[in-house]
Design an enzyme around this catalytic site. Sequence first.
Site, short mmCIF file in Angstrom:
data_model
loop_
_atom_site.label_atom_id
_atom_site.label_comp_id
_atom_site.label_asym_id
_atom_site.label_seq_id
_atom_site.Cartn_x
_atom_site.Cartn_y
_atom_site.Cartn_z
N TRP A 328 0.87 -1.18 0.04
CA TRP A 328 0.07 -0.04 -0.14
C TRP A 328 0.82 1.34 -0.06
O TRP A 328 0.38 2.31 -0.37
CB TRP A 328 -0.98 0.04 1.16
CG TRP A 328 -0.37 0.28 2.72
CD1 TRP A 328 0.63 -0.11 3.05
CD2 TRP A 328 -0.64 1.12 3.65
NE1 TRP A 328 1.06 0.55 4.43
CE2 TRP A 328 -0.04 1.01 4.72
CE3 TRP A 328 -2.24 1.79 3.57
CZ2 TRP A 328 -0.21 1.80 5.73
CZ3 TRP A 328 -2.49 2.61 4.78
CH2 TRP A 328 -1.37 2.65 6.00
N ASP A 329 2.28 1.18 0.22
CA ASP A 329 3.07 2.13 0.17
C ASP A 329 2.92 2.87 -1.08
O ASP A 329 2.96 4.01 -1.01
CB ASP A 329 4.55 1.82 0.33
CG ASP A 329 4.84 0.92 1.66
OD1 ASP A 329 4.00 0.04 1.97
OD2 ASP A 329 5.91 1.20 2.03
N GLU A 468 0.61 -2.43 12.79
CA GLU A 468 0.95 -3.93 12.65
C GLU A 468 1.29 -4.47 13.98
O GLU A 468 1.74 -5.43 14.18
CB GLU A 468 1.55 -4.24 11.62
CG GLU A 468 1.16 -3.97 10.08
CD GLU A 468 2.18 -4.01 9.05
OE1 GLU A 468 3.48 -4.15 9.61
OE2 GLU A 468 1.87 -4.26 7.87
C1 BGC Z 1 4.64 -1.13 7.48
C2 BGC Z 1 3.65 -1.25 6.46
C3 BGC Z 1 4.50 -0.90 5.18
C4 BGC Z 1 5.53 -1.98 5.13
C5 BGC Z 1 6.33 -1.81 3.88
C6 BGC Z 1 5.67 -2.16 7.51
O1 BGC Z 1 6.82 -2.13 8.40
O2 BGC Z 1 3.89 -1.28 9.03
O3 BGC Z 1 2.76 -0.23 6.78
O4 BGC Z 1 3.49 -1.21 4.17
O5 BGC Z 1 6.34 -1.96 6.33
O6 BGC Z 1 6.86 -0.63 3.92
#
Ligand code: BGC
Length: 716
Positions: A328-329, A468
């Site tokens: 989603w980045d 997360e």
């Molecule tokens: C973040 C996610 C992100 C991913 C890739 C994770 O540490 O919590 O939001 O999409 O890294 O950058």
Amino acid sequence: MHNHYVIEDAFNSEAQHARETLFTTGNGYLGTRGVFEEGYPGEQAMTLIHGLFDDAPIFHTELANAPNWVHLVVVIGEERFRMERGEILGYHRELDLATGVLRRTVRWRSPAGHTVDLAFERFASLADAHILGVRCRLTSVDYAGLVELRAGLPGFVENTGLLHWEWRDQYRLGTGGVVLELQTRGSRQALGMATALQVEGATLTVQDCDWQPTVVAAAEIAPGQTLVADKLVAIYTGRDVPDVRAAVSYKLETAVAAGYEALRAASDAAWATEWESADVTIEGDDEADLALRYSLFQLLIAAPRNDDRVSIPAKALSGWGYRGHVFWDTEIFMLPFFTLARPDLARNMLHYRYHTLPGARRKARESGYEGAMYAWESAATGDETTPRWVPGPEGGLIRIWCGDIELHITSDVAYAVIQYWRATGDDAFMRDYGAEILLDTARFWGSRAEWHAESERYEINDVIGPDEYHDHVNNSAYTNRMAVWNLQTALEILDWLKVQAPTRAAELEGALDLTPSRLEHWRDVIARMVVPHDPETGLIEQFDGFWSLKSVNLADYEPRTKSLQFLLGIEETQGYQILKQPDVLMLLYLLESEYDTETIKRNWDYYTPRTDLTYGSSLGPGIQAALAARQGDVEAAYGHFIHSARTDLQDVRGNSHEGIHAATAGGVWQAVIFGFGGIRITEAGLTATPRLPQGWTRLRFRLHYHGKPVDFDLRP
Ligand code: BGC
């Protein structure tokens, strides 16, 4: 252009890997880490080409590291130039953001006491993605004798221990160049590279070492004399052309005929055009000005130009981190910049999501749902590529649940489609591609919402929201609210389509089974979806039960250099009100117009002190800054902004060696444009509500609205 050099004044072998990331160059086709031409022990040389995936254990698939095209060895008499031997008497490295050229000058005294000046520069052409160049100027200070320059195509390259390549062929060209052909072992993708060396007054020979064809130039040099060597490289993959052999041979021939200077001039000219639309100037704060330009540079070199079946990975094309997978980045953090500054590139990347709909549909079906359920980590096909188990820091394996239950990526993609359409008015895109994404993602949510008869509400249980630090949660406010938004938007787009393009509407109604009862079900989900909140206080509960978790004062853990999750442990953290990154606030940021300022303020006050902004996710601070600035708290906004802006320039998180924080780069742009500039995309056009930080005297940038450039020149 203002400030456009990123400079390194001394070589620091301790920081080597972070600097390799920092000095990544590229052209939207490939990215190359800033390793030295002559090599260095322990280096992580890497050239990643968009779409060149191969099978990999744990990660399912990863971008295959391609031969290091910058390879150029300099031999002075019997001694090979290498910075860990002899003496470095002078050193300077700079990345010129205006032209994408990386330069290095070194005065080196060899162990035998010979002194030379070396000036290297390299570029990946923005004018022709298949052309790369390295120039080395060698001036003797006190040495007289033979020098040799060896320009190779080192084909035996690995991805951290894994060899993706099979050797196919290597040979000489009539023009004096050499060619190397490889093929990935699993995905059977061909790669062809050709190189030639141009050095006036030198004798050229070819060394046909296995896996590494090399052109060698030899010449006599005397003190005060300079030798200029130009290494030109042509590159193609089987994704670009059916016959890589013919393509690289022809491209190298034309490159040799044009010569280094003309090729560089063409690339420089392409960069000048590039910056006309993309550049942002901040007057009164040189650090911020340069940091933002650096962020945009990294986004621009990662953005696919002529390929709409690939998109920008989380670490762009600059490191091993996340193995080239797309998150989603891209849609939520990076795309707003492209949508408003380079809509043509945004469109390419949205097409990637269109082309990967089959993978998203497979994922939905395999998970027992309908419609399109996008992969949390996506690669060539759109099938889920999140690793399920990864080795933990203290041994053992950790189960990663994101690929199974971090669902919000699906509405995030839909959100980017709408944002692009609002800003560009690109109805053809919406009709032919966007609407299908919106409707099929809605179909997923319609099937995913769970009906609870006792409460007469729909719920979405067992998910991971943006934060997360907590998994397997029920009714994540972000997930549920964005799902509702996705459903509402799909209905609106279907109505729009029925008026604007009835044939296409009918086609999609048939293909996606959009029966009246299905649409009725969507309306019911919209009306009766749980979004946990307290009507008294206006606070939104991040998920069911969040308010009864233990609270903690983050300041008690300062000073620290690790995330709270690392300090407390993965399981323990789940019991606390600690967020890895904005979650409810992210929702309020994306759907700002649907919430009043009081609600935003209250949730801001509640969630900000509970968010691990410094060592949680690097995605957080930029958005936190944008939100703060939009509420008028410019000082707090600046703190988050500048922290975010230093992420890779100062390696503030200590993990830049894994690759550029590309989402952070997009967040830095959003903090400036949406935050300090206060830009909003409205039906009537773009509006600005500037709130510039202390010391900023002027903020200038160009955006595009409905196909027309709009120049902003904002003062305090
Ligand atoms: C973040 C996610 C992100 C991913 C890739 C994770 O540490 O919590 O939001 O999409 O890294 O950058």
